[in-house]
Write a protein that holds these residues in place. Structure first.
Motif, PDB file in Angstrom:
ATOM      1  N   GLU A 152      47.987  45.160  29.414  1.00  0.00           N
ATOM      2  CA  GLU A 152      47.235  44.006  28.928  1.00  0.00           C
ATOM      3  C   GLU A 152      46.043  43.749  29.830  1.00  0.00           C
ATOM      4  O   GLU A 152      46.118  43.837  31.045  1.00  0.00           O
ATOM      5  N   LYS A 153      44.924  43.433  29.222  1.00  0.00           N
ATOM      6  CA  LYS A 153      43.718  43.122  29.987  1.00  0.00           C
ATOM      7  C   LYS A 153      43.747  41.670  30.437  1.00  0.00           C
ATOM      8  O   LYS A 153      44.222  40.792  29.737  1.00  0.00           O
ATOM      9  N   ALA A 154      43.195  41.415  31.584  1.00  0.00           N
ATOM     10  CA  ALA A 154      43.113  40.055  32.078  1.00  0.00           C
ATOM     11  C   ALA A 154      41.924  39.363  31.450  1.00  0.00           C
ATOM     12  O   ALA A 154      40.800  39.832  31.548  1.00  0.00           O
ATOM     13  N   GLU A 211      40.351  39.788  43.593  1.00  0.00           N
ATOM     14  CA  GLU A 211      41.325  38.727  43.748  1.00  0.00           C
ATOM     15  C   GLU A 211      41.212  37.717  42.606  1.00  0.00           C
ATOM     16  O   GLU A 211      42.217  37.264  42.050  1.00  0.00           O
ATOM     17  N   GLU A 212      39.976  37.366  42.239  1.00  0.00           N
ATOM     18  CA  GLU A 212      39.760  36.426  41.148  1.00  0.00           C
ATOM     19  C   GLU A 212      40.227  37.012  39.819  1.00  0.00           C
ATOM     20  O   GLU A 212      40.778  36.303  38.969  1.00  0.00           O
ATOM     21  N   TYR A 213      40.006  38.304  39.642  1.00  0.00           N
ATOM     22  CA  TYR A 213      40.449  38.988  38.426  1.00  0.00           C
ATOM     23  C   TYR A 213      41.973  38.899  38.296  1.00  0.00           C
ATOM     24  O   TYR A 213      42.503  38.540  37.239  1.00  0.00           O
ATOM     25  N   VAL A 214      42.671  39.209  39.380  1.00  0.00           N
ATOM     26  CA  VAL A 214      44.131  39.170  39.357  1.00  0.00           C
ATOM     27  C   VAL A 214      44.619  37.736  39.163  1.00  0.00           C
ATOM     28  O   VAL A 214      45.543  37.480  38.380  1.00  0.00           O
ATOM     29  N   ARG A 236      60.346  35.655  38.721  1.00  0.00           N
ATOM     30  CA  ARG A 236      59.922  36.238  39.984  1.00  0.00           C
ATOM     31  C   ARG A 236      58.743  37.174  39.739  1.00  0.00           C
ATOM     32  O   ARG A 236      58.737  37.942  38.770  1.00  0.00           O
ATOM     33  N   LEU A 237      57.749  37.105  40.614  1.00  0.00           N
ATOM     34  CA  LEU A 237      56.571  37.965  40.527  1.00  0.00           C
ATOM     35  C   LEU A 237      56.589  38.968  41.671  1.00  0.00           C
ATOM     36  O   LEU A 237      56.774  38.587  42.830  1.00  0.00           O
ATOM     37  N   LYS A 238      56.376  40.236  41.340  1.00  0.00           N
ATOM     38  CA  LYS A 238      56.391  41.289  42.341  1.00  0.00           C
ATOM     39  C   LYS A 238      55.005  41.904  42.487  1.00  0.00           C
ATOM     40  O   LYS A 238      54.393  42.323  41.495  1.00  0.00           O
ATOM     41  N   GLN A 239      54.517  41.931  43.707  1.00  0.00           N
ATOM     42  CA  GLN A 239      53.174  42.431  43.970  1.00  0.00           C
ATOM     43  C   GLN A 239      52.984  43.850  43.455  1.00  0.00           C
ATOM     44  O   GLN A 239      51.987  44.145  42.784  1.00  0.00           O
ATOM     45  N   ALA A 240      53.911  44.731  43.772  1.00  0.00           N
ATOM     46  CA  ALA A 240      53.766  46.145  43.400  1.00  0.00           C
ATOM     47  C   ALA A 240      53.729  46.321  41.891  1.00  0.00           C
ATOM     48  O   ALA A 240      52.947  47.120  41.360  1.00  0.00           O
ATOM     49  N   GLN A 241      54.550  45.573  41.187  1.00  0.00           N
ATOM     50  CA  GLN A 241      54.596  45.684  39.728  1.00  0.00           C
ATOM     51  C   GLN A 241      53.277  45.237  39.103  1.00  0.00           C
ATOM     52  O   GLN A 241      52.748  45.885  38.190  1.00  0.00           O
ATOM     53  N   ILE A 242      52.728  44.126  39.591  1.00  0.00           N
ATOM     54  CA  ILE A 242      51.455  43.625  39.064  1.00  0.00           C
ATOM     55  C   ILE A 242      50.330  44.591  39.405  1.00  0.00           C
ATOM     56  O   ILE A 242      49.439  44.848  38.587  1.00  0.00           O
ATOM     57  N   ALA A 243      50.342  45.136  40.609  1.00  0.00           N
ATOM     58  CA  ALA A 243      49.316  46.099  41.007  1.00  0.00           C
ATOM     59  C   ALA A 243      49.326  47.313  40.094  1.00  0.00           C
ATOM     60  O   ALA A 243      48.266  47.803  39.673  1.00  0.00           O
ATOM     61  N   ARG A 244      50.513  47.797  39.759  1.00  0.00           N
ATOM     62  CA  ARG A 244      50.609  48.938  38.842  1.00  0.00           C
ATOM     63  C   ARG A 244      50.111  48.575  37.447  1.00  0.00           C
ATOM     64  O   ARG A 244      49.400  49.352  36.805  1.00  0.00           O
ATOM     65  N   GLU A 245      50.476  47.393  36.990  1.00  0.00           N
ATOM     66  CA  GLU A 245      50.082  46.958  35.645  1.00  0.00           C
ATOM     67  C   GLU A 245      48.569  46.870  35.497  1.00  0.00           C
ATOM     68  O   GLU A 245      48.010  47.221  34.462  1.00  0.00           O
ATOM     69  N   THR A 294      46.532  44.775  47.891  1.00  0.00           N
ATOM     70  CA  THR A 294      45.800  43.768  48.682  1.00  0.00           C
ATOM     71  C   THR A 294      45.213  42.643  47.833  1.00  0.00           C
ATOM     72  O   THR A 294      45.431  41.460  48.147  1.00  0.00           O
ATOM     73  N   PRO A 295      44.468  42.914  46.756  1.00  0.00           N
ATOM     74  CA  PRO A 295      43.956  41.795  45.951  1.00  0.00           C
ATOM     75  C   PRO A 295      45.062  41.006  45.263  1.00  0.00           C
ATOM     76  O   PRO A 295      44.897  39.803  45.010  1.00  0.00           O
ATOM     77  N   VAL A 296      46.185  41.633  44.962  1.00  0.00           N
ATOM     78  CA  VAL A 296      47.311  40.909  44.375  1.00  0.00           C
ATOM     79  C   VAL A 296      47.861  39.914  45.389  1.00  0.00           C
ATOM     80  O   VAL A 296      48.138  38.751  45.073  1.00  0.00           O
ATOM     81  N   ARG A 297      47.987  40.369  46.641  1.00  0.00           N
ATOM     82  CA  ARG A 297      48.466  39.483  47.703  1.00  0.00           C
ATOM     83  C   ARG A 297      47.529  38.286  47.877  1.00  0.00           C
ATOM     84  O   ARG A 297      47.976  37.141  48.017  1.00  0.00           O
ATOM     85  N   GLU A 298      46.227  38.539  47.862  1.00  0.00           N
ATOM     86  CA  GLU A 298      45.256  37.455  48.008  1.00  0.00           C
ATOM     87  C   GLU A 298      45.286  36.521  46.807  1.00  0.00           C
ATOM     88  O   GLU A 298      45.140  35.295  46.941  1.00  0.00           O
TER      89      GLU A 298
END
Length: 228
Positions: A3-5, A16-19, A37-46, A52-56
């Protein structure tokens, strides 16, 4: 296909703003459930992006109240603050009216055409019964309209209020999205006519309508409290 943001034509200064916008939309549209629950790695892959931008983005959203970082559990989508909802509605009216007025004064014909296109996509999704897209397009319509105000501080405070508001519950009410589309049409008509008082009235009535319908739904169900 991932899915596109946000709307494809919206630009973001940083990753960071995009995420962050991708996650805001997901939360407010109900794609990311309250308490999930939100997982950084899963969102980064998606999003095909580094962690790093997911963490921010998580830090930004925690400051706005969209997520909580809970010890031994991790990052979760924040619950509603049901006790503050009446106050939130009143503040939404103040801030969103301010943003609409500023947007009207900055708006070009191209901006209005883009808003109309977003509303058309919203109505098309309703006609197709595509509930996830309906909820996403509703968010994109409002987000894009208010971004045209070019008032980042007011926009930030509005996003903080949105984090605490039960949009996903309201969007589940039977027929509500169709009525919301009609209300959007009233807002667009007033904007196109340059009628500021009518635009303010339309925005206020749109905000209050969803809340009144939710209260009626809860009353009919025999519940006076918000649940998720």
């Amino acid at each position: 296909m991932r899915e596109k943001a946000c709307a494809a034509d919206m630009s973001f200064k940083t990753k960071e703003e995009y995420v962050a916008e991708f996650l805001r939309e997901g939360i407010l549209a109900g794609r990311l459930a309250r308490g999930a629950r939100l997982k950084q790695a899963q969102i980064a892959r998606e999003l095909d992006i580094s962690i790093t931008p997911v963490r921010e983005a998580f830090r930004m959203l925690e400051a706005e109240g969209y997520i909580h970082n809970i010890t031994h559990r991790g990052v979760v989508v924040a619950p509603f603050d049901a006790s503050a909802t009446r106050e939130i509605i009143e503040l939404r009216v103040v801030l969103e009216n301010r943003l609409v007025l500023a947007a009207m004064r900055n708006m070009s014909r191209e901006d209005h055409a883009q808003l109309a296109a977003l509303e058309h996509d919203f109505e098309q999704a309703i006609a197709k019964g595509d509930r996830p897209t309906v909820r996403a397009m509703n968010y994109r319509f409002h987000s894009h309209l208010y971004s045209l105000a070019q008032q980042p501080q007011t926009l930030h405070f509005m996003q903080v209020l949105w984090a605490k508001y039960p949009f996903d519950l309201i969007n589940r009410i039977g027929g509500r999205v169709g009525r919301a589309a009609q209300e959007h049409g009233g807002i667009l008509k007033a904007i196109a006519a340059g009628d500021e008082p009518a635009a303010l009235t339309a925005v206020r009535e749109h905000i209050e309508a969803g809340w009144k319908e939710l209260q009626q739904e809860l009353k009919q169900a025999g519940s006076g409290t918000l649940t998720v």
